[in-house]
Design an enzyme around this catalytic site. Structure first.
Site, mmCIF file in Angstrom:
data_model
loop_
_atom_site.group_PDB
_atom_site.id
_atom_site.type_symbol
_atom_site.label_atom_id
_atom_site.label_comp_id
_atom_site.label_asym_id
_atom_site.label_seq_id
_atom_site.Cartn_x
_atom_site.Cartn_y
_atom_site.Cartn_z
ATOM 1 N N SER A 115 -26.735 -51.626 -16.946
ATOM 2 C CA SER A 115 -26.158 -51.803 -18.269
ATOM 3 C C SER A 115 -26.106 -50.456 -18.990
ATOM 4 C CB SER A 115 -26.948 -52.858 -19.053
ATOM 5 O OG SER A 115 -26.246 -53.257 -20.206
ATOM 6 N N GLU A 232 -18.411 -53.091 -14.096
ATOM 7 C CA GLU A 232 -18.715 -54.423 -14.615
ATOM 8 C C GLU A 232 -18.845 -54.314 -16.123
ATOM 9 O OE1 GLU A 232 -21.795 -55.518 -16.102
ATOM 10 O OE2 GLU A 232 -22.650 -53.499 -16.042
ATOM 11 N N HIS A 300 -24.176 -58.200 -15.027
ATOM 12 C CA HIS A 300 -24.989 -58.966 -15.966
ATOM 13 C C HIS A 300 -25.213 -60.422 -15.572
ATOM 14 C CE1 HIS A 300 -24.355 -55.422 -18.446
ATOM 15 N NE2 HIS A 300 -25.269 -55.883 -19.270
#
Length: 328
Positions: A115, A232, A300
């Site tokens: 992330s 992503e 995620h």
């Protein structure tokens, strides 16, 4: 640039847990530390913690100086074999102007997280050539159930150097597991989405798309020429947002040298569908003729593969799609 691979983990190694983004004090409001400690002990790994991991400010983070000090201390400590991030957040890029790149380059070791940690990982690649790993956080290991595949990929990537053949997971989850470990509803696995056929191999670059884009125009952006992009995004990235962020990345001058694209599975709240993603990809001239594979296991949702940022991968997209991490 010469790429450096850190040594793999062995039983008995010491892992330093750091909070380059959000504080551990926020995470431990829902405390799964006992399970986390138990899991690392079973892997034969010892855990230690940065001096400032529990500092917490108005943004659930800590000062730049505290986070930089913990990161420098972890790289400088010869006993530390690997670094694991507590969780992601929003502000790892604040650290970049203050990092001692020579120190990091001189002390190569594993760094794993995902992330917001994308900013740190790709900057380390750009400035030092050190391979880091997009994979589970320290906090991820508090997931009681439906975690075994993530753990398996973590061990394969960080304890071994053999090539890793990734395959679609049999089930997946997208939930706030940390709030209620008993209220879990895994979803049936799906095949990967073969959006554009072809084959490619290249250096792995990427992670979280909107975070990677924060590095554009800075000295911390890794080269895209020769890259196999892995991208992503989380539930806040709806189709139109993902499309424009992808466009922005592909507008970079050296994006003409990208060799292929692998897209991680979207969270349900993003409202991304295969048809919409197919449309987005088909309208990107920078992807014309390149293989594109989507709905893969990183990002995620769970399970989550561990990918080497700066390592090498091979991609085949077609009736029998294949994804292999060949150097990590």
């Amino acid at each position: 640039m010469t790429v450096t691979y850190p040594r793999k983990l062995v039983r008995g190694d010491l892992i330093r847990v750091l909070a380059p983004a959000r504080s551990r004090a926020m995470v431990t409001e829902h405390d799964h530390s006992a399970l986390i400690e138990e899991r690392f002990a079973r892997m034969g790994l010892r855990l230690s913690y940065g001096d400032h991991v529990d500092e917490r400010d108005n943004l659930d983070s800590s000062s730049i100086s505290s986070r930089v000090a913990d990161l420098h201390a972890a790289f400088a400590d010869p006993e530390v074999a690997g670094i694991l991030t507590v969780i992601g957040g929003f502000n790892s890029n604040e650290l970049l102007p203050y990092l001692d790149w020579d120190l990091i380059a001189a002390n190569p070791k594993i760094l794993c997280g995902y992330s917001d940690i994308t900013a740190l990982q790709n900057a380390i690649l750009a400035r030092t050539g050190l391979v880091t790993y997009s994979g589970p956080h320290w906090s991820s290991f508090g997931m009681r159930d439906h975690f075994e595949q993530t753990r398996k990929w973590f061990i394969e990537a960080l304890f071994d150097d053999r090539p890793i053949d990734l395959n679609p997971s049999e089930s997946w989850t997208d939930d706030d597991w940390f709030l209620d470990q008993d209220a879990r509803n895994p979803l049936a696995g799906e095949d990967w989405w073969a959006l554009q056929p072809g084959t490619a191999s290249g250096r792995v670059v990427g992670g979280n798309l909107c975070t990677l884009n924060l590095l554009q125009g800075t000295p911390y952006m890794p080269a895209l020429n020769g890259a196999l992009l892995f991208l992503e995004d989380d539930f806040e990235s709806h189709p139109a947002t993902f499309a424009r962020d992808l466009t922005s990345l592909l507008h970079l001058p050296d994006a003409k040298g990208i060799r292929g694209l692998v897209i991680g599975r979207f969270q349900k709240a993003s409202r991304m569908s295969r048809d919409v993603l197919q449309h987005i990809v088909s309208t990107q001239s920078g992807l014309t003729g390149l293989p594109v594979l989507a709905n893969t296991d990183f990002g995620h949702t769970q399970p989550q593969s561990t990918l080497p940022i700066g390592g090498r991968a091979e991609l085949t997209v077609g009736p029998m799609s294949a994804l292999r991490i060949i150097e990590h």
